[in-house]
Structure formats: structure tokens, C-alpha cells
Scaffold this motif. Structure first.
Motif, PDB file in Angstrom:
ATOM      1  N   THR A   1       0.845  -1.183   0.000  1.00 25.81           N
ATOM      2  CA  THR A   1       0.000   0.000   0.000  1.00 25.81           C
ATOM      3  C   THR A   1       0.886   1.240   0.000  1.00 25.81           C
ATOM      4  N   VAL A   2       0.730   2.059  -1.010  1.00 25.71           N
ATOM      5  CA  VAL A   2       1.404   3.354  -1.098  1.00 25.71           C
ATOM      6  C   VAL A   2       0.294   4.400  -1.074  1.00 25.71           C
ATOM      7  N   ALA A   3       0.516   5.492  -0.351  1.00 26.43           N
ATOM      8  CA  ALA A   3      -0.540   6.483  -0.114  1.00 26.43           C
ATOM      9  C   ALA A   3      -1.186   7.000  -1.395  1.00 26.43           C
ATOM     10  N   THR A   4      -0.423   7.191  -2.451  1.00 29.57           N
ATOM     11  CA  THR A   4      -0.972   7.819  -3.660  1.00 29.57           C
ATOM     12  C   THR A   4      -1.462   6.821  -4.702  1.00 29.57           C
ATOM     13  N   GLN A   5      -1.333   5.533  -4.438  1.00 29.54           N
ATOM     14  CA  GLN A   5      -1.693   4.523  -5.428  1.00 29.54           C
ATOM     15  C   GLN A   5      -2.645   3.495  -4.833  1.00 29.54           C
ATOM     16  N   PRO A   6      -3.387   2.797  -5.689  1.00 29.01           N
ATOM     17  CA  PRO A   6      -4.243   1.719  -5.166  1.00 29.01           C
ATOM     18  C   PRO A   6      -3.385   0.572  -4.644  1.00 29.01           C
ATOM     19  N   PRO A   7      -3.893  -0.197  -3.691  1.00 26.69           N
ATOM     20  CA  PRO A   7      -3.113  -1.316  -3.134  1.00 26.69           C
ATOM     21  C   PRO A   7      -2.772  -2.344  -4.218  1.00 26.69           C
ATOM     22  N   ARG A   8      -1.619  -2.948  -4.082  1.00 28.53           N
ATOM     23  CA  ARG A   8      -1.166  -3.964  -5.022  1.00 28.53           C
ATOM     24  C   ARG A   8      -1.079  -5.298  -4.281  1.00 28.53           C
ATOM     25  N   HIS A   9      -1.712  -6.321  -4.827  1.00 33.42           N
ATOM     26  CA  HIS A   9      -1.733  -7.653  -4.210  1.00 33.42           C
ATOM     27  C   HIS A   9      -0.931  -8.621  -5.076  1.00 33.42           C
ATOM     28  N   GLU A  10      -0.214  -9.498  -4.410  1.00 32.37           N
ATOM     29  CA  GLU A  10       0.514 -10.557  -5.093  1.00 32.37           C
ATOM     30  C   GLU A  10       0.314 -11.827  -4.281  1.00 32.37           C
TER      31      GLU A  10
END
Length: 178
Positions: free
Chosen positions: A103-112
Motif C-alpha cells: 500500500t502506497v498512499a498515492t496509489q491503489p493497493p497492489r496484491h501478489e
């Protein structure tokens, strides 16, 4: 001279019996070959998955400014990693998957997601006893009271996995700011 024409019933039975034996052996060999191909494919998929997991985990830990373990092994068990670039990364087990969420504040969460072998339990640990903090991810079979001896014997061979990395290794040469 009396010449024989055609074949006798005995000869025909012998030929049919021999050909059926040859077909049964061939079918058994084909079944064994297909099973070994399936096992080899599964091993290759797991090995590739493990290599990808090890590389990603080490990259995350080396770039981390802090890592903590939340919860106890079981439902809400996770490794939380904080990076200097304000990224929050968590590793948690969800059934047969190890889920990495960034999770980065300016981007949507990334799941792997990383596929785990059946009946595997993930463990996280942080060793602060030495000069450097070391985080590790390990797994082994989860043996509980419901696992029978027959189920244990039917499991495929699994080598225990342990991935270790130094927390903040990528930042060790940065100068401290006053």
C-alpha cells in the motif's frame, strides 16, 4: 500332402492373450509416465514460485526501515514492513496462499499471491540479537490433532523453506543526517 489352410482356435487365443498382455503393460507405462510428468510439472511450478517469493521477500526486507510481526500464528498473523518511501507491505497466509499486499498512499493497493503446498503453515521471525536485525519467513507442514498418519504418509516430500534477509540492508551506506 495335406496342406493346412487358415488358423486354429488355439493359435487365435494365444495371439489375443499375448496382445492383451502387451496392451496392459503399455497402458500401465503410459499411466506412470503421465503421473510422473504431472509431479514434475508441479515441482517446477513450486520451485519457480519459491524463487519468486524469496526474491520479493528479500527485496522488501532489504529496502525496509522497519519490520514487525502482528498477531499469533493463525488467523490474523502477518509481517508488516515499512519502507522509507512511505510504502506499507504486509505478508499473510490465507489458506494455501501467501498474500503480499503493498500500500502506497498515492496509489491503489497492489496484491501478489504465492501458491503454497497443501497443509503448510507460514512462520515469521525477527532476530534482533546480532548487530543487524534479520527477518525470516519459514514454513513446514502444519500437523494438528486432525491429521492422520495416512494423510501424513500421502504427502509429497517437502523440504522446509527458510528465507532470511537483513532489515534495511539497502540503507546501510546512507549517511546519517544531523
Amino acid at each position: 500332402m495335406n496342406r493346412r489352410r487358415g488358423i486354429s482356435l488355439i493359435e487365435m487365443i494365444v495371439v489375443i492373450g499375448a496382445s492383451s498382455i502387451i496392451l496392459m503393460v503399455g497402458a500401465g507405462m503410459l499411466h506412470t509416465l503421465m503421473r510422473s510428468e504431472r509431479v514434475a510439472t508441479e515441482s517446477l511450478v513450486h520451485a519457480t514460485n519459491h524463487a519468486r517469493l524469496a526474491e520479493q521477500f528479500r527485496d522488501d526486507i532489504h529496502a525496509a526501515s522497519n519490520a514487525t510481526i502482528e498477531g499469533e500464528p493463525g488467523a490474523d498473523y502477518a509481517l508488516q514492513i515499512t519502507n522509507p518511501n512511505a510504502a506499507e507491505i504486509s505478508y499473510s497466509q490465507q489458506g494455501r496462499l501467501l498474500v503480499r499486499k503493498e500500500t502506497v498512499a498515492t496509489q491503489p493497493p497492489r496484491h501478489e499471491q504465492f501458491q503454497l503446498p497443501a497443509d503448510v503453515r507460514i512462520r515469521f521471525a525477527i532476530d534482533e540479537s546480532g548487530p543487524q536485525k534479520i527477518a525470516d519467513l519459514s514454513w513446514n507442514f502444519a500437523d494438528d490433532d486432525t491429521t492422520t498418519n495416512a494423510e501424513r504418509a500421502a504427502r509429497p516430500p517437502l523440504n522446509p523453506l527458510k528465507i532470511e534477509a537483513v532489515i534495511g540492508k539497502d540503507h546501510r551506506f546512507q549517511e546519517a543526517t544531523p
